[in-house]
Design an enzyme around this catalytic site. Sequence first.
Site, PDB file in Angstrom:
ATOM      1  N   GLU A  48       7.652  12.909  -9.064  1.00  0.00           N
ATOM      2  CA  GLU A  48       6.590  11.778  -7.881  1.00  0.00           C
ATOM      3  C   GLU A  48       5.629  11.980  -9.068  1.00  0.00           C
ATOM      4  O   GLU A  48       4.598  10.652  -9.277  1.00  0.00           O
ATOM      5  CB  GLU A  48       6.807  12.185  -7.011  1.00  0.00           C
ATOM      6  CG  GLU A  48       7.851  12.564  -5.743  1.00  0.00           C
ATOM      7  CD  GLU A  48       8.649  10.667  -6.123  1.00  0.00           C
ATOM      8  OE1 GLU A  48       7.686   9.806  -6.383  1.00  0.00           O
ATOM      9  OE2 GLU A  48      10.158  11.222  -5.788  1.00  0.00           O
ATOM     10  N   ASN A  52       4.099   8.706 -11.489  1.00  0.00           N
ATOM     11  CA  ASN A  52       2.771   7.939 -11.003  1.00  0.00           C
ATOM     12  C   ASN A  52       1.838   7.627 -12.052  1.00  0.00           C
ATOM     13  O   ASN A  52       1.133   6.713 -12.767  1.00  0.00           O
ATOM     14  CB  ASN A  52       1.839   8.918  -9.637  1.00  0.00           C
ATOM     15  CG  ASN A  52       3.230   8.210  -8.646  1.00  0.00           C
ATOM     16  OD1 ASN A  52       3.743   7.230  -8.616  1.00  0.00           O
ATOM     17  ND2 ASN A  52       2.524   8.792  -6.973  1.00  0.00           N
ATOM     18  N   ARG A 106       9.519  -0.437  -7.299  1.00  0.00           N
ATOM     19  CA  ARG A 106       9.383   1.364  -6.889  1.00  0.00           C
ATOM     20  C   ARG A 106       9.138   0.637  -5.045  1.00  0.00           C
ATOM     21  O   ARG A 106       9.234  -0.205  -4.590  1.00  0.00           O
ATOM     22  CB  ARG A 106       7.736   1.469  -7.001  1.00  0.00           C
ATOM     23  CG  ARG A 106       7.742   1.244  -8.632  1.00  0.00           C
ATOM     24  CD  ARG A 106       8.595   1.840  -9.066  1.00  0.00           C
ATOM     25  NE  ARG A 106       8.766   3.143  -9.097  1.00  0.00           N
ATOM     26  CZ  ARG A 106       9.294   4.329  -9.578  1.00  0.00           C
ATOM     27  NH1 ARG A 106      10.302   3.825 -10.927  1.00  0.00           N
ATOM     28  NH2 ARG A 106      10.042   5.164  -9.110  1.00  0.00           N
TER      29      ARG A 106
HETATM   30  N1  LIG Z   1      -1.566   8.624 -10.516  1.00  0.00           N
HETATM   31  C1  LIG Z   1      -2.529   7.516 -10.327  1.00  0.00           C
HETATM   32  N2  LIG Z   1      -3.477   6.429 -11.033  1.00  0.00           N
HETATM   33  C2  LIG Z   1      -3.322   5.636 -10.083  1.00  0.00           C
HETATM   34  N3  LIG Z   1      -2.258   4.801  -9.192  1.00  0.00           N
HETATM   35  C3  LIG Z   1      -1.772   5.028  -8.509  1.00  0.00           C
HETATM   36  C4  LIG Z   1      -1.676   6.953  -8.626  1.00  0.00           C
HETATM   37  N4  LIG Z   1      -0.288   7.575  -8.421  1.00  0.00           N
HETATM   38  C5  LIG Z   1      -0.327   6.274  -6.956  1.00  0.00           C
HETATM   39  N5  LIG Z   1      -1.051   5.847  -7.091  1.00  0.00           N
HETATM   40  C6  LIG Z   1      -0.770   4.286  -6.322  1.00  0.00           C
HETATM   41  O1  LIG Z   1      -0.935   4.705  -5.294  1.00  0.00           O
HETATM   42  C7  LIG Z   1       0.428   4.213  -5.283  1.00  0.00           C
HETATM   43  C8  LIG Z   1       1.882   4.741  -3.805  1.00  0.00           C
HETATM   44  O2  LIG Z   1       2.008   5.540  -4.707  1.00  0.00           O
HETATM   45  P1  LIG Z   1       3.239   6.557  -4.275  1.00  0.00           P
HETATM   46  O3  LIG Z   1       4.160   7.378  -5.403  1.00  0.00           O
HETATM   47  O4  LIG Z   1       4.043   6.692  -2.881  1.00  0.00           O
HETATM   48  O5  LIG Z   1       4.477   4.829  -4.459  1.00  0.00           O
HETATM   49  P2  LIG Z   1       4.990   4.336  -5.650  1.00  0.00           P
HETATM   50  O6  LIG Z   1       4.553   5.273  -6.865  1.00  0.00           O
HETATM   51  O7  LIG Z   1       4.770   2.426  -5.008  1.00  0.00           O
HETATM   52  O8  LIG Z   1       6.256   4.220  -5.374  1.00  0.00           O
HETATM   53  P3  LIG Z   1       7.649   5.121  -5.467  1.00  0.00           P
HETATM   54  O9  LIG Z   1       6.975   6.632  -5.940  1.00  0.00           O
HETATM   55  O10 LIG Z   1       8.987   5.160  -4.264  1.00  0.00           O
HETATM   56  O11 LIG Z   1       8.852   5.278  -6.995  1.00  0.00           O
HETATM   57  C9  LIG Z   1       0.810   3.431  -6.010  1.00  0.00           C
HETATM   58  O12 LIG Z   1       1.859   2.712  -5.302  1.00  0.00           O
HETATM   59  C10 LIG Z   1      -0.647   3.089  -6.689  1.00  0.00           C
HETATM   60  O13 LIG Z   1      -0.566   1.919  -6.332  1.00  0.00           O
HETATM   61 MG   LIG Z   2       5.169   7.572  -6.934  1.00  0.00          MG
END
Ligand SMILES: Nc1ncnc2c1ncn2[C@@H]1O[C@H](COP(=O)(O)OP(=O)(O)OP(=O)(O)O)[C@@H](O)[C@H]1O
Ligand SMILES: [Mg+2]
Lengths: 146, 111
Positions: A48, A52, A106
């Site tokens: 995860e 990200n 996502r």
């Molecule tokens: N490393 C990062 N850099 C910039 N923004 C981030 C980062 N990690 C998370 N985010 C932000 O936080 C939000 C939530 O992250 P999360 O992993 O919970 O969901 P997601 O990645 O959108 O979906 P999923 O993980 O279910 O595929 C993301 O949509 C993004 O906007």
């Molecule tokens: Mg994610």
Amino acid sequence: MNFENYMKIEFLSKSQNESFARVAVASFVSQLDPTIEEMADIKTAVSEAVTNAIIHGYDKSNEKVVIECKIIGNTIMIIIEDFGNGIDDIELARQPLYTSKPELERSGMGFTVMETFMDEVFVESHKGIGTKIQMTKRIKVAENGE
Amino acid sequence: MRLKLEVENNTLIIHLDGELDHHSTEEVREDIDNAIDSRNIKNIIFELSNMKFMDSSGVGVVIGRYKKVDKLGGVVGIVNSNPHVDKIFEMAGIYKIINKYDTKEEALGNM
Ligand SMILES: Nc1ncnc2c1ncn2[C@@H]1O[C@H](COP(=O)(O)OP(=O)(O)OP(=O)(O)O)[C@@H](O)[C@H]1O
Ligand SMILES: [Mg+2]
């Protein structure tokens, strides 16, 4: 030194490296003798955070992702860092089902998965500087016999 | 990730063997959608007995396909998910909209 063992890896933010990151951390963690379930939890949480960094941290360019692992007693600490976009509102980002990229299918479950599978998850992020995720999990010591 | 597709009447059975992460979902999504569009598919069964790993990327794939067949009046079923996968699906509320079955036959019988 406040840890018994340490490792650091650095790789490009390419999606091919997601499985590499999981396997690398898993093989480092194996010295703590985790159960299959604990191992699956750790691999998923790493996946995860690395995903990200690749999807949200950097837009299209391939840049640096760093993973550090420390073993402190029976606890594994995993730090996953990118030097990209950063997060606007960390509290909002951590909400279950919140995603800034619904068009990429996502689901907004990444942080919820990390929080469920690890004991603690800390997020440090600054706009335009990057994001650092620090997660810890205590590996239960196997009881022998009795 | 090895993708195997099977068609039974108007149901597409999707076998996802291996590791389903962001990298591999990019590889399989298009093949799945092409099969849905070209083979007159209404319902979908995800057969997961050989799934070795899944993260939240899998949630995105399942919900994405659900939205697609839901518009056509179809349903989605999940067969043979392991406890780790179930935990992730439950977190995401997937089992509120998608039924889980023990066998492919049972799923087909309910579609
Ligand atoms: N490393 C990062 N850099 C910039 N923004 C981030 C980062 N990690 C998370 N985010 C932000 O936080 C939000 C939530 O992250 P999360 O992993 O919970 O969901 P997601 O990645 O959108 O979906 P999923 O993980 O279910 O595929 C993301 O949509 C993004 O906007
Ligand atoms: Mg994610």
